[in-house]
Scaffold this motif. Sequence first.
Motif, PDB file in Angstrom:
ATOM      1  N   PHE A 169       0.828  -1.209   0.000  1.00  0.00           N
ATOM      2  CA  PHE A 169       0.000   0.000   0.000  1.00  0.00           C
ATOM      3  C   PHE A 169       0.865   1.263   0.000  1.00  0.00           C
ATOM      4  O   PHE A 169       0.655   2.175  -0.815  1.00  0.00           O
ATOM      5  N   MET A 170       1.836   1.323   0.902  1.00  0.00           N
ATOM      6  CA  MET A 170       2.694   2.502   0.989  1.00  0.00           C
ATOM      7  C   MET A 170       3.574   2.642  -0.250  1.00  0.00           C
ATOM      8  O   MET A 170       3.843   3.762  -0.717  1.00  0.00           O
ATOM      9  N   GLY A 171       4.025   1.522  -0.796  1.00  0.00           N
ATOM     10  CA  GLY A 171       4.835   1.569  -2.012  1.00  0.00           C
ATOM     11  C   GLY A 171       4.071   2.162  -3.177  1.00  0.00           C
ATOM     12  O   GLY A 171       4.596   2.989  -3.939  1.00  0.00           O
ATOM     13  N   LEU A 172       2.793   1.762  -3.320  1.00  0.00           N
ATOM     14  CA  LEU A 172       1.975   2.271  -4.421  1.00  0.00           C
ATOM     15  C   LEU A 172       1.500   3.702  -4.158  1.00  0.00           C
ATOM     16  O   LEU A 172       1.676   4.586  -5.001  1.00  0.00           O
ATOM     17  N   PHE A 173       0.911   3.925  -2.994  1.00  0.00           N
ATOM     18  CA  PHE A 173       0.264   5.207  -2.723  1.00  0.00           C
ATOM     19  C   PHE A 173       1.273   6.336  -2.479  1.00  0.00           C
ATOM     20  O   PHE A 173       1.132   7.436  -3.020  1.00  0.00           O
ATOM     21  N   ILE A 174       2.293   6.057  -1.691  1.00  0.00           N
ATOM     22  CA  ILE A 174       3.296   7.074  -1.379  1.00  0.00           C
ATOM     23  C   ILE A 174       4.499   6.971  -2.315  1.00  0.00           C
ATOM     24  O   ILE A 174       4.958   7.979  -2.878  1.00  0.00           O
ATOM     25  N   GLY A 175       5.011   5.741  -2.488  1.00  0.00           N
ATOM     26  CA  GLY A 175       6.246   5.541  -3.264  1.00  0.00           C
ATOM     27  C   GLY A 175       6.131   5.989  -4.703  1.00  0.00           C
ATOM     28  O   GLY A 175       7.013   6.680  -5.227  1.00  0.00           O
ATOM     29  N   LYS A 176       5.038   5.624  -5.356  1.00  0.00           N
ATOM     30  CA  LYS A 176       4.853   6.015  -6.756  1.00  0.00           C
ATOM     31  C   LYS A 176       4.727   7.531  -6.891  1.00  0.00           C
ATOM     32  O   LYS A 176       5.351   8.144  -7.768  1.00  0.00           O
ATOM     33  N   PHE A 177       3.919   8.119  -6.027  1.00  0.00           N
ATOM     34  CA  PHE A 177       3.702   9.565  -6.077  1.00  0.00           C
ATOM     35  C   PHE A 177       5.019  10.321  -5.869  1.00  0.00           C
ATOM     36  O   PHE A 177       5.388  11.187  -6.669  1.00  0.00           O
ATOM     37  N   VAL A 178       5.726   9.982  -4.809  1.00  0.00           N
ATOM     38  CA  VAL A 178       6.982  10.669  -4.485  1.00  0.00           C
ATOM     39  C   VAL A 178       8.043  10.379  -5.540  1.00  0.00           C
ATOM     40  O   VAL A 178       8.763  11.288  -5.989  1.00  0.00           O
ATOM     41  N   GLY A 179       8.156   9.121  -5.965  1.00  0.00           N
ATOM     42  CA  GLY A 179       9.193   8.732  -6.920  1.00  0.00           C
ATOM     43  C   GLY A 179       9.047   9.419  -8.263  1.00  0.00           C
ATOM     44  O   GLY A 179       9.996  10.006  -8.791  1.00  0.00           O
ATOM     45  N   ILE A 180       7.829   9.380  -8.832  1.00  0.00           N
ATOM     46  CA  ILE A 180       7.603   9.979 -10.149  1.00  0.00           C
ATOM     47  C   ILE A 180       7.778  11.496 -10.093  1.00  0.00           C
ATOM     48  O   ILE A 180       8.481  12.090 -10.915  1.00  0.00           O
TER      49      ILE A 180
END
Length: 451
Positions: free
Chosen positions: A349-360
């Motif tokens: 969940f954190m990888g998709l919701f936070i990680g994707k947003f922050v990473g991109i």
Amino acid sequence: MKDTIYALRKSLQNYANGGYVLIGVTILAMIMANSGLSNYYFSWWNVPVSLQIGNFNLFSHHGEAMTLMQFINDALMAIFFFSVGLEIKREVLVGELSSIKKALLPVVAAIGGIIVPILIFRLIADGDVALRGSAIPMATDIAFTLGILSIFGKRVPIGLKIFLATLAVADDIGGILAIAIFYSSSILAYYLYYAIGLLLILWIGGYYLKINSKMFYIFIGIAVWFLFLNSGIHPTIAGVLVAFCIPAHPMMKTTKFIEKIRENIAHFPVSKNQKKGETNILTKEQLNFLKCVESASDKVISPLQDLEDTLHPVVNYLVIPLFAFANAGIALGNVQIFDIFHGVSLAVFMGLFIGKFVGILSFAYLAVKTHWVSLPHGVTWKMIAGVSALGGIGFTVSMFIANLSYGNMSDGSIFLNQAKLGILIGSLTSGILGYVLLNIFLPKEVDEEDL
């Protein structure tokens, strides 16, 4: 530019329709998995599948027939990755990946959307078994993301559409590499040698011999898939490699095709308009002229474009929905709502919701601020933030990698259910956030000159 806009709008519409189908089958899978039909739902996927001639079964792995679930995940999904491979090759040859300048911003953003989610997953997940799923949150579901973007219609600048489409393709490349490198079992070299030999034949046939017969590539491609299936390398990689061997050159140039049409149409006499319902029987000579036009039409379209166009509805409305229906069902009786707050569920969940947003968003920002690239015309950072949130919709490929991570383990069912829960909730919240941000930050009025 008009051709690019038309192609993007057509693609967005296809993915939008595919996204609606995915939502429907996901809801249906959840209902069946948690109703009186649950026993039928879960047992159905263990039914053996075979296509047998004598003692040879095409759908077998080391002599054992594939189950229906394995057939969907290893055979039908190879068609999906074959389609992805065709799209990647087209983009590299003539699309947004054909030049470094056009591709750099979304590719850098995609790299950020891969690295940061993996790091977050590894920080939260605990234990060697759980860490097998580190690649789960790195994926972006192109059908859902482009489907949501299409809701806003003409409000979306062309530069933002190109950014998201190219980012999704680059993200697919990352997923393919992860599957090839980290999700292959013990390799049986002799199967791999035969597969490489067949791939070499395909490449020679397309590059040197100019073979444009689609059946040539399909039949040899099926053989390559079977060899990969039994070699220990995941068979979906075969789909991508075969796609890269499909020729992109037509047998007939466009100018020659137009000349051919004019030459054959000239044989049809000019007559008064035919009345509605009036019978008109063509002569054998006229039929032959029309068949010449039809044959020329087949030759002016390259095998790559023809196969990609043919497979689009098959993948969007059959392969991916069937995969989602088979894999999205979670027996909620075995899952506690608090599972989302720890373990694999929280990591995904954190990888998709936070990680994707922050990473991109962060990698795109760094690329622009270091003057490597500039933002596309008409695109703002607030719009990029909305698209970055949409990148957290991992659904299809995330489910696929979750199955590769935990599906074949004797004690992996708990981790797999936790991963699915994290994927569903992470994708849902990312989609909602992306929609809200884009609805706020996209222009309310559209300048026709920007379309």
